[in-house]
Scaffold this active site. Structure first.
Site, PDB file in Angstrom:
ATOM      1  N   SER A 147     -10.118 -56.881  37.801  1.00  0.00           N
ATOM      2  CA  SER A 147      -9.554 -57.028  39.142  1.00  0.00           C
ATOM      3  C   SER A 147      -8.277 -58.059  39.309  1.00  0.00           C
ATOM      4  CB  SER A 147     -10.545 -57.311  40.061  1.00  0.00           C
ATOM      5  OG  SER A 147     -10.207 -56.865  41.452  1.00  0.00           O
TER       6      SER A 147
ATOM      7  N   ASP B  21     -12.311 -45.622  42.462  1.00  0.00           N
ATOM      8  CA  ASP B  21     -12.097 -47.201  42.913  1.00  0.00           C
ATOM      9  C   ASP B  21     -11.160 -47.207  44.185  1.00  0.00           C
ATOM     10  OD1 ASP B  21     -11.052 -49.817  43.098  1.00  0.00           O
ATOM     11  OD2 ASP B  21     -11.130 -50.080  40.833  1.00  0.00           O
TER      12      ASP B  21
ATOM     13  N   HIS C 252     -15.134 -49.751  41.735  1.00  0.00           N
ATOM     14  CA  HIS C 252     -14.533 -50.928  41.581  1.00  0.00           C
ATOM     15  C   HIS C 252     -15.384 -51.787  40.735  1.00  0.00           C
ATOM     16  CE1 HIS C 252     -11.034 -53.654  41.668  1.00  0.00           C
ATOM     17  NE2 HIS C 252     -11.914 -54.836  42.146  1.00  0.00           N
TER      18      HIS C 252
HETATM   19  C1  MLT Z   1      -5.672 -57.948  43.580  1.00  0.00           C
HETATM   20  O1  MLT Z   1      -5.260 -58.585  44.721  1.00  0.00           O
HETATM   21  O2  MLT Z   1      -5.175 -58.647  42.790  1.00  0.00           O
HETATM   22  C2  MLT Z   1      -6.276 -56.543  43.526  1.00  0.00           C
HETATM   23  O3  MLT Z   1      -6.016 -56.182  44.870  1.00  0.00           O
HETATM   24  C3  MLT Z   1      -7.704 -56.747  43.054  1.00  0.00           C
HETATM   25  C4  MLT Z   1      -8.345 -57.779  43.921  1.00  0.00           C
HETATM   26  O4  MLT Z   1      -8.793 -57.656  45.139  1.00  0.00           O
HETATM   27  O5  MLT Z   1      -8.663 -58.755  43.516  1.00  0.00           O
END
Ligand code: MLT
Length: 218
Positions: free
Chosen positions: A108, A158, A189
């Site tokens: 992520s 996701d 996710h």
């Molecule tokens: C990010 O902010 O990098 C993406 O939206 C994934 C997350 O929430 O960590």
């Protein structure tokens, strides 16, 4: 230089000097402990370098600021990506791991900072496993990522990462010459056991090739 090389982190040495090193990059709200069990599952015997993201989003550690979900603060992203690259270089000097066998494993937000590092510092990472990644930024210049193995695992359901965004990242990496393996699943996710198994299998093929490239003195 500060004792923590600029990032709170953990380093676990590998089995021997020829072991690869996994750079473990956690998701939003994680920390330097989070992905160590995942790393141990993916590549037993590897060394692990696991930093904690330096940005706090209401107390949740991240690797760079975002303005909204999926909308990144580009200036901060750039700065944080360079900081992370400097940390990796300093850690390699401090702990003596072989940078030619450095592989990022990110989930992520960690996958997104890994993607940014790949685009801004081509050559720093030899391969990458990116779980639930998206495009960090559209590069003005296509970097040369010739032959870099990149494993992407994405969920069709996701809700944080639109599938076409992951597809776009795969296309950017592919256009830059990377050897992209994009796997889709009917999932959301969170990471699934099946994907971890697939990534482990993929790494078992990629890691020995990194070793042999180095052994050949490349
Ligand atoms: C990010 O902010 O990098 C993406 O939206 C994934 C997350 O929430 O960590």
């Amino acid at each position: 230089m500060s004792a923590d090389l600029g990032f709170v982190h953990r380093y676990l040495p590998g089995e021997d000097e020829s072991s690869p090193t996994l750079l473990l990059l956690h998701g939003t709200g994680g920390n330097e402990e989070d992905l160590i069990p995942l790393g141990q599952e993916l590549a037993p015997g590897a060394a692990f370098l696991s930093p904690r993201g330096k940005v706090s989003e209401y107390g949740a550690p991240r690797f760079f600021r975002r303005l909204a979900e999926g909308v990144f603060d580009q200036e901060d992203l750039l700065l944080r990506t360079h900081e992370l690259a400097e940390f990796v270089e300093a850690a390699s000097a401090e702990y003596g791991f072989d940078r030619s066998k450095l592989v990022a494993v990110g989930y992520s937000n960690g996958a997104n900072v890994a993607a940014s590092t790949i685009l801004l510092h081509p050559g720093l990472l030899r391969a990458a496993v990116l779980f639930r990644a998206m495009v960090p930024f559209e590069p003005d210049l296509t970097p040369d990522l010739s032959g870099m193995p990149v494993f992407l695992a994405a969920g069709r359901m996701d809700r944080m990462i639109p599938p076409d965004n992951t597809q776009r990242l795969a296309d950017i990496l592919d256009e830059a010459g990377a050897d992209v393996d994009l796997r889709w699943r009917d999932t959301g996710h969170p990471l699934t056991y099946e994907e971890v198994g697939e990534a482990k299998e993929w790494l078992s093929e990629v890691l020995p090739k990194l070793s042999s490239a180095q052994d050949r003195g490349k």
